[in-house]
Write a protein that holds these residues in place. Structure first.
Motif, PDB file in Angstrom:
ATOM      1  N   HIS A 202       0.818  -1.222   0.000  1.00  0.00           N
ATOM      2  CA  HIS A 202       0.000   0.000   0.000  1.00  0.00           C
ATOM      3  C   HIS A 202       0.848   1.267   0.000  1.00  0.00           C
ATOM      4  O   HIS A 202       0.285   2.362  -0.027  1.00  0.00           O
ATOM      5  N   THR A 203       2.173   1.155   0.050  1.00  0.00           N
ATOM      6  CA  THR A 203       3.015   2.310   0.346  1.00  0.00           C
ATOM      7  C   THR A 203       3.938   2.685  -0.803  1.00  0.00           C
ATOM      8  O   THR A 203       4.559   1.823  -1.428  1.00  0.00           O
ATOM      9  N   LEU A 204       4.033   3.998  -1.043  1.00  0.00           N
ATOM     10  CA  LEU A 204       4.992   4.568  -1.989  1.00  0.00           C
ATOM     11  C   LEU A 204       5.824   5.598  -1.226  1.00  0.00           C
ATOM     12  O   LEU A 204       5.279   6.422  -0.498  1.00  0.00           O
ATOM     13  N   VAL A 205       7.145   5.553  -1.403  1.00  0.00           N
ATOM     14  CA  VAL A 205       8.027   6.519  -0.745  1.00  0.00           C
ATOM     15  C   VAL A 205       8.249   7.692  -1.689  1.00  0.00           C
ATOM     16  O   VAL A 205       8.597   7.510  -2.859  1.00  0.00           O
ATOM     17  N   VAL A 206       8.052   8.901  -1.177  1.00  0.00           N
ATOM     18  CA  VAL A 206       8.293  10.110  -1.968  1.00  0.00           C
ATOM     19  C   VAL A 206       9.239  11.017  -1.191  1.00  0.00           C
ATOM     20  O   VAL A 206       9.088  11.192   0.016  1.00  0.00           O
ATOM     21  N   GLY A 207      10.211  11.571  -1.901  1.00  0.00           N
ATOM     22  CA  GLY A 207      11.202  12.406  -1.237  1.00  0.00           C
ATOM     23  C   GLY A 207      11.248  13.840  -1.709  1.00  0.00           C
ATOM     24  O   GLY A 207      11.917  14.676  -1.088  1.00  0.00           O
ATOM     25  N   THR A 208      10.534  14.143  -2.796  1.00  0.00           N
ATOM     26  CA  THR A 208      10.568  15.495  -3.359  1.00  0.00           C
ATOM     27  C   THR A 208       9.191  15.871  -3.901  1.00  0.00           C
ATOM     28  O   THR A 208       8.337  15.009  -4.143  1.00  0.00           O
ATOM     29  N   VAL A 209       9.018  17.161  -4.112  1.00  0.00           N
ATOM     30  CA  VAL A 209       7.789  17.653  -4.733  1.00  0.00           C
ATOM     31  C   VAL A 209       7.633  17.061  -6.131  1.00  0.00           C
ATOM     32  O   VAL A 209       6.531  16.681  -6.551  1.00  0.00           O
TER      33      VAL A 209
END
Length: 310
Positions: free
Chosen positions: A134-141
């Motif tokens: 269920h998870t996505l990692v995002v680090g920037t806009v």
């Protein structure tokens, strides 16, 4: 100009005490999965007392005592520990545990979780493992804008606890722009200690010409503090040890700000202050922006040895 608060937070103090008490209670060696906190001095001192730091629970002898670090672990790690019949003592920071609980709640609600953080950080690995499907990692806009999800997707967002407030705020704003109905945590995920130390280092940066942050290179919150000071337009550097201070940084500088990440012991700050005094910066003033009185209790496994389970 010495920032206050600085150095150890309640979660770090608790994690270190857990290893110390475990060594007293069970005797050495006590195995610790990963670094208990991200500081080289802390790890080295605990090793001298009998702590053994390992990368995976597979390296821990069957039936031995194993401490999980303050950064948290995934359910898969807990299952691996159980299969090896380890006596587990969980030193996960309660504020990180809160994020894990939120992850499980959003997953049960069938939402796609946007986990704001750094993919290779242990805390993010642990939180991601709660609901990987269920998870996505995002680090920037930019990463938020490039997500291959429809605008009406059921999404929620969570945050690594040690990020910079301004950086996280921009990503959260991008999520709200990108999706119709994003859900966030009930309260801010970034921990009070990270917030307080960032605020303090910002205040110090406003009054000095150079900022030095004591902390290890793998300490996320320490690195963020350096970035916060730099964001105020002041030269700032991470200083793991006093010997890492470069004298050329002080050329033409009349005032120096000093702080330390939440995982850096106060003795490292004192050593840096002594070195600065040798170089002509002997007068110290304290810039206090908050008072911390948070205390986290020890886990039940140390209050009652029979309660220690995987």
């Amino acid at each position: 100009m010495l920032a206050e608060p600085r150095s150890f937070c309640a979660g770090v103090e608790r994690a270190i005490e857990i290893v110390e008490v475990a060594l007293e209670r069970f005797g050495p060696p006590v195995y610790v999965r990963k670094q208990i906190v991200h500081n080289h001095r802390v790890v080295a001192e605990l090793e001298t007392r009998g702590a053994r730091f390992v990368d995976t629970v597979d390296e821990v002898p069957t039936g031995a005592v194993c401490v999980f670090s303050a950064h948290g672990v995934s359910p898969a790690v807990r299952e691996a520990a159980a299969s090896r019949e380890l006596t587990v003592i969980d030193a996960t920071c309660p504020l990180v545990s809160k994020v894990h609980q939120e992850s499980r709640r959003f997953a049960e609600d069938e939402r796609t979780i946007l986990l704001i953080g750094h993919r290779d950080h242990e805390e993010v690995e642990g939180t991601f493992g709660e609901a990987p499907e269920h998870t996505l990692v995002v680090g920037t806009v930019e990463e938020v804008r490039e997500l291959e999800l429809p605008r009406d997707a059921r999404v929620a967002y969570l945050t690594q606890t040690t990020l910079a407030l301004d950086e996280t705020r921009e990503i959260v704003e991008a999520i709200h722009e990108r999706f119709d109905d994003p859900r966030g945590p009930g309260s801010e995920d970034i921990c009070y200690a990270s917030q307080n130390r960032q605020n303090a280092v910002r205040a110090v940066a406003a009054r000095t010409e150079l900022v030095l942050v004591v902390g290890s290179v793998n300490s996320s919150n320490s690195v963020r503090m350096v970035e916060v000071a730099q964001g105020e337009g002041v030269p700032a550097y991470l200083v793991p040890e006093a010997r890492d201070l470069r004298e050329e940084w002080l050329t033409g500088v009349a005032s120096v700000g000093v702080s330390a990440g939440a995982s850096a012991p106060g003795e490292l700050v004192n050593e840096l202050l002594m070195r600065l005094a040798e170089l002509g910066f002997a007068h110290v003033e304290v810039e206090q922006t908050a008072t911390e009185d948070v205390v986290f209790g020890l886990p039940s496994a140390l209050k009652n040895p029979k309660a220690a389970t995987a």
